[in-house]
Structure formats: C-alpha cells, structure tokens
Motif scaffolding. Structure first.
Motif, PDB file in Angstrom:
ATOM      1  N   PHE A  28      11.134  -0.448   5.462  1.00  0.00           N
ATOM      2  CA  PHE A  28       9.875   0.185   5.079  1.00  0.00           C
ATOM      3  C   PHE A  28       9.828   1.483   5.874  1.00  0.00           C
ATOM      4  O   PHE A  28       9.594   1.443   7.087  1.00  0.00           O
ATOM      5  CB  PHE A  28       8.679  -0.696   5.418  1.00  0.00           C
ATOM      6  CG  PHE A  28       8.700  -2.025   4.705  1.00  0.00           C
ATOM      7  CD1 PHE A  28       8.268  -2.125   3.385  1.00  0.00           C
ATOM      8  CD2 PHE A  28       9.163  -3.154   5.350  1.00  0.00           C
ATOM      9  CE1 PHE A  28       8.291  -3.352   2.725  1.00  0.00           C
ATOM     10  CE2 PHE A  28       9.186  -4.383   4.684  1.00  0.00           C
ATOM     11  CZ  PHE A  28       8.754  -4.477   3.374  1.00  0.00           C
ATOM     12  N   THR A  48      11.310   1.557   9.463  1.00  0.00           N
ATOM     13  CA  THR A  48      11.371   0.191  10.003  1.00  0.00           C
ATOM     14  C   THR A  48      12.367  -0.642   9.208  1.00  0.00           C
ATOM     15  O   THR A  48      12.192  -0.852   8.003  1.00  0.00           O
ATOM     16  CB  THR A  48       9.985  -0.493   9.900  1.00  0.00           C
ATOM     17  OG1 THR A  48       9.032   0.335  10.534  1.00  0.00           O
ATOM     18  CG2 THR A  48      10.000  -1.878  10.535  1.00  0.00           C
ATOM     19  N   ALA A 105      13.273  -3.934   8.246  1.00  0.00           N
ATOM     20  CA  ALA A 105      12.708  -5.283   8.300  1.00  0.00           C
ATOM     21  C   ALA A 105      13.810  -6.337   8.202  1.00  0.00           C
ATOM     22  O   ALA A 105      13.764  -7.350   8.891  1.00  0.00           O
ATOM     23  CB  ALA A 105      11.686  -5.465   7.183  1.00  0.00           C
ATOM     24  N   PRO A 144       9.462 -14.633  15.745  1.00  0.00           N
ATOM     25  CA  PRO A 144       8.339 -13.839  16.241  1.00  0.00           C
ATOM     26  C   PRO A 144       7.683 -13.014  15.140  1.00  0.00           C
ATOM     27  O   PRO A 144       8.314 -12.739  14.116  1.00  0.00           O
ATOM     28  CB  PRO A 144       8.994 -12.904  17.275  1.00  0.00           C
ATOM     29  CG  PRO A 144      10.373 -13.392  17.478  1.00  0.00           C
ATOM     30  CD  PRO A 144      10.745 -14.248  16.333  1.00  0.00           C
ATOM     31  N   SER A 145       6.448 -12.614  15.383  1.00  0.00           N
ATOM     32  CA  SER A 145       5.728 -11.757  14.455  1.00  0.00           C
ATOM     33  C   SER A 145       6.495 -10.442  14.286  1.00  0.00           C
ATOM     34  O   SER A 145       7.003  -9.885  15.251  1.00  0.00           O
ATOM     35  CB  SER A 145       4.339 -11.519  15.032  1.00  0.00           C
ATOM     36  OG  SER A 145       3.642 -10.649  14.213  1.00  0.00           O
ATOM     37  N   GLY A 146       6.613  -9.987  13.043  1.00  0.00           N
ATOM     38  CA  GLY A 146       7.293  -8.719  12.776  1.00  0.00           C
ATOM     39  C   GLY A 146       8.806  -8.836  12.692  1.00  0.00           C
ATOM     40  O   GLY A 146       9.505  -7.824  12.599  1.00  0.00           O
ATOM     41  N   SER A 147       9.326 -10.073  12.714  1.00  0.00           N
ATOM     42  CA  SER A 147      10.789 -10.237  12.721  1.00  0.00           C
ATOM     43  C   SER A 147      11.406 -10.166  11.325  1.00  0.00           C
ATOM     44  O   SER A 147      12.625 -10.140  11.189  1.00  0.00           O
ATOM     45  CB  SER A 147      11.171 -11.559  13.397  1.00  0.00           C
ATOM     46  OG  SER A 147      10.528 -12.639  12.760  1.00  0.00           O
ATOM     47  N   GLY A 148      10.560 -10.162  10.276  1.00  0.00           N
ATOM     48  CA  GLY A 148      11.095 -10.026   8.913  1.00  0.00           C
ATOM     49  C   GLY A 148      10.947 -11.274   8.056  1.00  0.00           C
ATOM     50  O   GLY A 148      11.474 -11.320   6.943  1.00  0.00           O
ATOM     51  N   LYS A 149      10.173 -12.264   8.526  1.00  0.00           N
ATOM     52  CA  LYS A 149      10.046 -13.537   7.796  1.00  0.00           C
ATOM     53  C   LYS A 149       9.435 -13.342   6.397  1.00  0.00           C
ATOM     54  O   LYS A 149       9.980 -13.805   5.413  1.00  0.00           O
ATOM     55  CB  LYS A 149       9.167 -14.523   8.589  1.00  0.00           C
ATOM     56  CG  LYS A 149       9.652 -14.806   9.992  1.00  0.00           C
ATOM     57  CD  LYS A 149       8.793 -15.847  10.683  1.00  0.00           C
ATOM     58  CE  LYS A 149       7.365 -15.397  10.978  1.00  0.00           C
ATOM     59  NZ  LYS A 149       7.272 -14.277  11.939  1.00  0.00           N
ATOM     60  N   SER A 150       8.283 -12.653   6.363  1.00  0.00           N
ATOM     61  CA  SER A 150       7.600 -12.464   5.069  1.00  0.00           C
ATOM     62  C   SER A 150       8.453 -11.610   4.143  1.00  0.00           C
ATOM     63  O   SER A 150       8.515 -11.864   2.937  1.00  0.00           O
ATOM     64  CB  SER A 150       6.255 -11.758   5.266  1.00  0.00           C
ATOM     65  OG  SER A 150       5.428 -12.546   6.046  1.00  0.00           O
ATOM     66  N   THR A 151       9.111 -10.610   4.710  1.00  0.00           N
ATOM     67  CA  THR A 151       9.948  -9.733   3.880  1.00  0.00           C
ATOM     68  C   THR A 151      11.077 -10.543   3.247  1.00  0.00           C
ATOM     69  O   THR A 151      11.361 -10.399   2.058  1.00  0.00           O
ATOM     70  CB  THR A 151      10.511  -8.574   4.738  1.00  0.00           C
ATOM     71  OG1 THR A 151       9.424  -7.915   5.384  1.00  0.00           O
ATOM     72  CG2 THR A 151      11.274  -7.581   3.898  1.00  0.00           C
TER      73      THR A 151
HETATM   74  P1  ADP Z   1       6.946 -11.262   9.874  1.00  0.00           P
HETATM   75  O1  ADP Z   1       6.667 -11.942   8.570  1.00  0.00           O
HETATM   76  O2  ADP Z   1       8.067 -11.902  10.640  1.00  0.00           O
HETATM   77  O3  ADP Z   1       5.735 -11.071  10.722  1.00  0.00           O
HETATM   78  P2  ADP Z   1       7.357  -8.928   8.207  1.00  0.00           P
HETATM   79  O4  ADP Z   1       8.440  -9.296   7.261  1.00  0.00           O
HETATM   80  O5  ADP Z   1       5.957  -8.976   7.709  1.00  0.00           O
HETATM   81  O6  ADP Z   1       7.507  -9.799   9.534  1.00  0.00           O
HETATM   82  O7  ADP Z   1       7.622  -7.450   8.754  1.00  0.00           O
HETATM   83  C1  ADP Z   1       8.853  -7.022   9.299  1.00  0.00           C
HETATM   84  C2  ADP Z   1       8.710  -5.565   9.696  1.00  0.00           C
HETATM   85  O8  ADP Z   1       8.514  -4.761   8.544  1.00  0.00           O
HETATM   86  C3  ADP Z   1       7.515  -5.307  10.615  1.00  0.00           C
HETATM   87  O9  ADP Z   1       7.871  -4.299  11.531  1.00  0.00           O
HETATM   88  C4  ADP Z   1       6.446  -4.824   9.655  1.00  0.00           C
HETATM   89  O10 ADP Z   1       5.537  -3.976  10.298  1.00  0.00           O
HETATM   90  C5  ADP Z   1       7.262  -4.085   8.603  1.00  0.00           C
HETATM   91  N1  ADP Z   1       6.642  -4.156   7.267  1.00  0.00           N
HETATM   92  C6  ADP Z   1       6.514  -5.262   6.508  1.00  0.00           C
HETATM   93  N2  ADP Z   1       5.916  -4.971   5.329  1.00  0.00           N
HETATM   94  C7  ADP Z   1       5.649  -3.652   5.347  1.00  0.00           C
HETATM   95  C8  ADP Z   1       5.046  -2.742   4.423  1.00  0.00           C
HETATM   96  N3  ADP Z   1       4.614  -3.139   3.231  1.00  0.00           N
HETATM   97  N4  ADP Z   1       4.954  -1.456   4.804  1.00  0.00           N
HETATM   98  C9  ADP Z   1       5.422  -1.019   5.998  1.00  0.00           C
HETATM   99  N5  ADP Z   1       6.005  -1.818   6.913  1.00  0.00           N
HETATM  100  C10 ADP Z   1       6.110  -3.123   6.594  1.00  0.00           C
END
Ligand code: ADP
Length: 226
Positions: free
Chosen positions: A15, A18, A20, A39-46
């Motif tokens: 992104f 960043t 991800a 950890p938070s921000g590690s890329g799980k949701s992505t």
């Molecule tokens: P997690 O689910 O582990 O908390 P995410 O997958 O949400 O992590 O995010 C991984 C990284 O990508 C983080 O640094 C987050 O800020 C960034 N990120 C995720 N989605 C977006 C987005 N739509 N726009 C910008 N940055 C994003």
C-alpha cells in the motif's frame, strides 16, 4: 489424503510504500480451520483479503480449487466469491436499513433465489446461530454479538466452501465473543467448510486445527516439535 483448496504462492502486496506482504505463501486444506495470528500490522488482514479474492496481489499467485484467481475478470471473481466464499469482518457490516432476516437473505436474492425460499432459509440459519430473536430487528437495534451472529448466518447461508473471517470476535466482550466463535466453528464443522480466520486471541487460535503466525508480511517457520 488432504487436498489444498485455497493457496497463496509468494504473494506480494504493498500500500504505497508499505509492504504489507513480502512473498507470503500459505496453503489451506479442504475442511481445515486455520487461524492466522501475529502482531498488529503484520499483514494478516491483507493476506486474508488476497486469499478471498478481494484484494489483488502485485506479485505471486492466489489459487482456489485448481483455478488461479488472478486470471479471472473482476466480474468472474465477484461471482466466484458470492458462490463459494463467505466473508465475516470485525463489525459485521450488515446493511443498516434491512432486518436481520433480510440481511441473511440478501446473498440468496443476489443469486436470484426465490424470495420466499430465501426468507425461509434465512430464518433457519438465524435459528442455527441462536439469533432468531433479531430476525425482525434492524442492525442498529442489535447487540454486537447478535449482529455478528447475523453476519455469520449471512456468510453461511449460501453454503460456501470457504469461510474467511477477519477478527470476527475482535469487537466483542469475552462472553459474546465465545458464543459467536462457538457458533462459527460448530456450523462450519457441521457443513465441512474450510475456515481461514484472522485473530489476535490465543483462545480463538487454540480452537483452530492449525495456527499460522505472520510477522512483517511473511509466514514464520513452523516451530520444531521435539
Ligand atoms: P494486520 O491485519 O496484521 O493488522 P494489515 O494486513 O491490516 O495487518 O496491514 C499490514 C500493513 O499494511 C500495515 O502497515 C497497514 O497499515 C498497511 N495497510 C493495510 N491496508 C491498507 C490500506 N488499505 N491502505 C494503506 N495501508 C494499508
């Protein structure tokens, strides 16, 4: 013999600046319940959203049941998602103007099911998820746990082969979180669905068949069991 149903191969997703996901691979077997933690921000949701065909990776491949999702057109991916996948997000994302039952029936109506049959099926799923009492309520009138059980009913009503859930209990207190998780796990196991679940809750991860830890956009090596 196990068979892989959904897989990420060396997936990269950024992104802006960043990164991800940095070449992440994960294969999930049919009927398996996998918890993605880290950890938070590690890329799980992505990773979850790439596997679910919602996000397109910049590099690498996403496979579903022997088909490469990356090669499908946007409309084919949407159709496949609607028919084969169920998605549950942290806050339910119900349509605020529709009742609980109407929210659950919506995916069936989008697939051109008969309205009466969709309504009957919606009610039976609400009953299975112990949420029949909010069939006629609007999302604004539901508790967080009720809304989440309705969201799970909506995700399961089409009989998906894979359920993707992103922190489905993250916004709930312990008791309603456990109830929601129990409902999700029971119904998924009964229907033989595969579940990919993002969570930061150790107890949720412990109820999965396998835990996959993500750090800095990559899957950590499995611990050596001695
Ligand atoms: P997690 O689910 O582990 O908390 P995410 O997958 O949400 O992590 O995010 C991984 C990284 O990508 C983080 O640094 C987050 O800020 C960034 N990120 C995720 N989605 C977006 C987005 N739509 N726009 C910008 N940055 C994003």
């Amino acid at each position: 013999m196990s068979s892989v149903v959904v897989e990420a191969r060396a997936v990269r997703k950024a992104f802006g600046r960043t990164e991800a996901l940095r070449g992440t691979s994960l294969a999930v077997d049919e009927g398996e319940v996998v918890a993605i933690t880290g950890p938070s921000g590690s890329g799980k949701s992505t990773l979850l959203l790439c596997l679910a065909g919602v996000l397109r990776p910049e590099a690498g491949e996403i496979w579903y049941a022997g088909r490469k999702l990356d090669d499908l057109s946007e409309s084919d991916r949407t159709r496949l998602r609607r028919r084969e996948f169920g998605l549950v997000l942290q806050f339910g994302q119900l349509v605020p103007e529709l009742s609980g039952a109407q929210n659950v029936a919506l995916p069936l109506l989008l697939e051109k099911h008969d309205r009466g049959a969709a309504n009957t099926l919606a009610h039976s799923w609400l009953e299975r998820l112990d949420a029949l009492e909010v069939a006629d309520a609007l999302p604004g009138e539901m508790s967080g746990g009720e809304a989440q059980r309705v969201a799970i009913a909506r995700a399961l009503v089409t009989g998906p082969r894979v359920i993707f859930a992103d922190e489905p209990t993250g916004a709930l207190d312990t008791v309603s979180g456990e109830r929601v998780l129990g409902a999700l796990m029971t119904t998924a196991r009964e229907s033989g669905a595969t579940v990919v679940l993002v969570t930061h809750d150790n107890r949720v991860a412990a109820s999965a068949d396998r835990e996959v830890v993500i750090r800095d956009g990559a899957v950590c090596p499995a611990p050596v069991i001695r």
